[in-house]
Design a protein around this motif. Sequence first.
Motif, mmCIF file in Angstrom:
data_model
loop_
_atom_site.group_PDB
_atom_site.id
_atom_site.type_symbol
_atom_site.label_atom_id
_atom_site.label_comp_id
_atom_site.label_asym_id
_atom_site.label_seq_id
_atom_site.Cartn_x
_atom_site.Cartn_y
_atom_site.Cartn_z
ATOM 1 N N TYR A 36 0.836 -1.187 0.000
ATOM 2 C CA TYR A 36 0.000 0.000 0.000
ATOM 3 C C TYR A 36 0.880 1.251 0.000
ATOM 4 O O TYR A 36 2.013 1.226 0.483
ATOM 5 C CB TYR A 36 -0.915 0.033 1.236
ATOM 6 C CG TYR A 36 -2.112 -0.880 1.161
ATOM 7 C CD1 TYR A 36 -1.974 -2.258 1.260
ATOM 8 C CD2 TYR A 36 -3.394 -0.357 0.980
ATOM 9 C CE1 TYR A 36 -3.077 -3.095 1.179
ATOM 10 C CE2 TYR A 36 -4.512 -1.191 0.907
ATOM 11 C CZ TYR A 36 -4.341 -2.554 1.001
ATOM 12 O OH TYR A 36 -5.442 -3.374 0.920
ATOM 13 N N GLN A 38 0.917 5.478 1.037
ATOM 14 C CA GLN A 38 0.225 6.469 1.860
ATOM 15 C C GLN A 38 0.875 7.836 1.730
ATOM 16 O O GLN A 38 2.084 7.985 1.955
ATOM 17 C CB GLN A 38 0.187 6.038 3.326
ATOM 18 C CG GLN A 38 -0.670 6.954 4.201
ATOM 19 C CD GLN A 38 -0.776 6.472 5.634
ATOM 20 O OE1 GLN A 38 0.094 5.789 6.147
ATOM 21 N NE2 GLN A 38 -1.858 6.846 6.314
ATOM 22 N N PRO A 44 -4.060 4.883 3.581
ATOM 23 C CA PRO A 44 -3.289 4.078 2.628
ATOM 24 C C PRO A 44 -4.113 3.730 1.394
ATOM 25 O O PRO A 44 -5.345 3.624 1.455
ATOM 26 C CB PRO A 44 -2.941 2.820 3.431
ATOM 27 C CG PRO A 44 -3.042 3.219 4.860
ATOM 28 C CD PRO A 44 -4.135 4.235 4.908
ATOM 29 N N ARG A 45 -3.393 3.549 0.279
ATOM 30 C CA ARG A 45 -4.056 3.194 -0.966
ATOM 31 C C ARG A 45 -3.411 1.941 -1.517
ATOM 32 O O ARG A 45 -2.187 1.847 -1.595
ATOM 33 C CB ARG A 45 -3.923 4.339 -1.969
ATOM 34 C CG ARG A 45 -4.714 4.149 -3.249
ATOM 35 C CD ARG A 45 -4.597 5.354 -4.130
ATOM 36 N NE ARG A 45 -3.241 5.525 -4.659
ATOM 37 C CZ ARG A 45 -2.896 6.458 -5.517
ATOM 38 N NH1 ARG A 45 -3.784 7.319 -5.948
ATOM 39 N NH2 ARG A 45 -1.657 6.551 -5.952
ATOM 40 N N ASP B 105 -9.637 8.713 5.308
ATOM 41 C CA ASP B 105 -8.491 9.578 5.555
ATOM 42 C C ASP B 105 -8.119 9.704 7.022
ATOM 43 O O ASP B 105 -7.198 10.444 7.370
ATOM 44 C CB ASP B 105 -8.741 10.963 4.956
ATOM 45 C CG ASP B 105 -8.649 10.935 3.433
ATOM 46 O OD1 ASP B 105 -9.269 11.801 2.793
ATOM 47 O OD2 ASP B 105 -7.963 10.036 2.906
#
Lengths: 109, 112
Positions: A36, A38, A44-45, B105
């Motif tokens: 991930y 971030q 986080p992506r 977020d």
Amino acid sequence: LAKTTQPISMDSYEGQEVNITCSHNNIATNDYITWYQQFPSQGPRFIIQGYKTKVTNEVASLFIPADRKSSTLSLPRVSLSDTAVYYCGRRAGSYQLTFGKGTKLSVIP
Amino acid sequence: DVKVTQSSRYLVKRTGEKVFLECVQDMDHENMFWYRQDPGLGLRLIYFSYDVKMKEKGDIPEGYSVSREKKERFSLILESASTNQTSMYLCASSLGPGQPQHFGDGTRLSIL
């Protein structure tokens, strides 16, 4: 107890390929390896995940050797916008993620 | 695009208070998760839910409880807040088993 270890920080110049390696101590047979990204003040992506050998998508490649004790995230030709913290992790079974402490990547102009 | 919304970005509470952190996802995802993130420790799973009214403990459930009465909403509850619960709290959701998790977020919670 399974543990995920990765470098604390890395620097790279723009346009270079960056490889971040993570060690997966005692990874279980059914665990998947996941990465991930971030950015500050964001969650986080997801980048990529895999079980073994090589996985590639539009943003990264993931290399996992046969013994699965490590994994390497490869980011081709990084740009300034790739400056972020990168987390490797294990997905145990269907749901549970366990993350490492993250690698802070700084891309330099 | 999946959207995971956490009700507050910043929250300040006092020791002993009961604290509710709310999370809503808009993509009909089956699974929802609560993590906390602390410097030097990375992300640690507190609780997760794979269905309405179902919950499972993560790595650090002590001092926390959760509630999932509706599919889109997952609440984290600090029954009696303590200073060591000061942290960044992250909610996530995923479509199903093995699918990537989508994070909100975060809520930065300070317990004074």
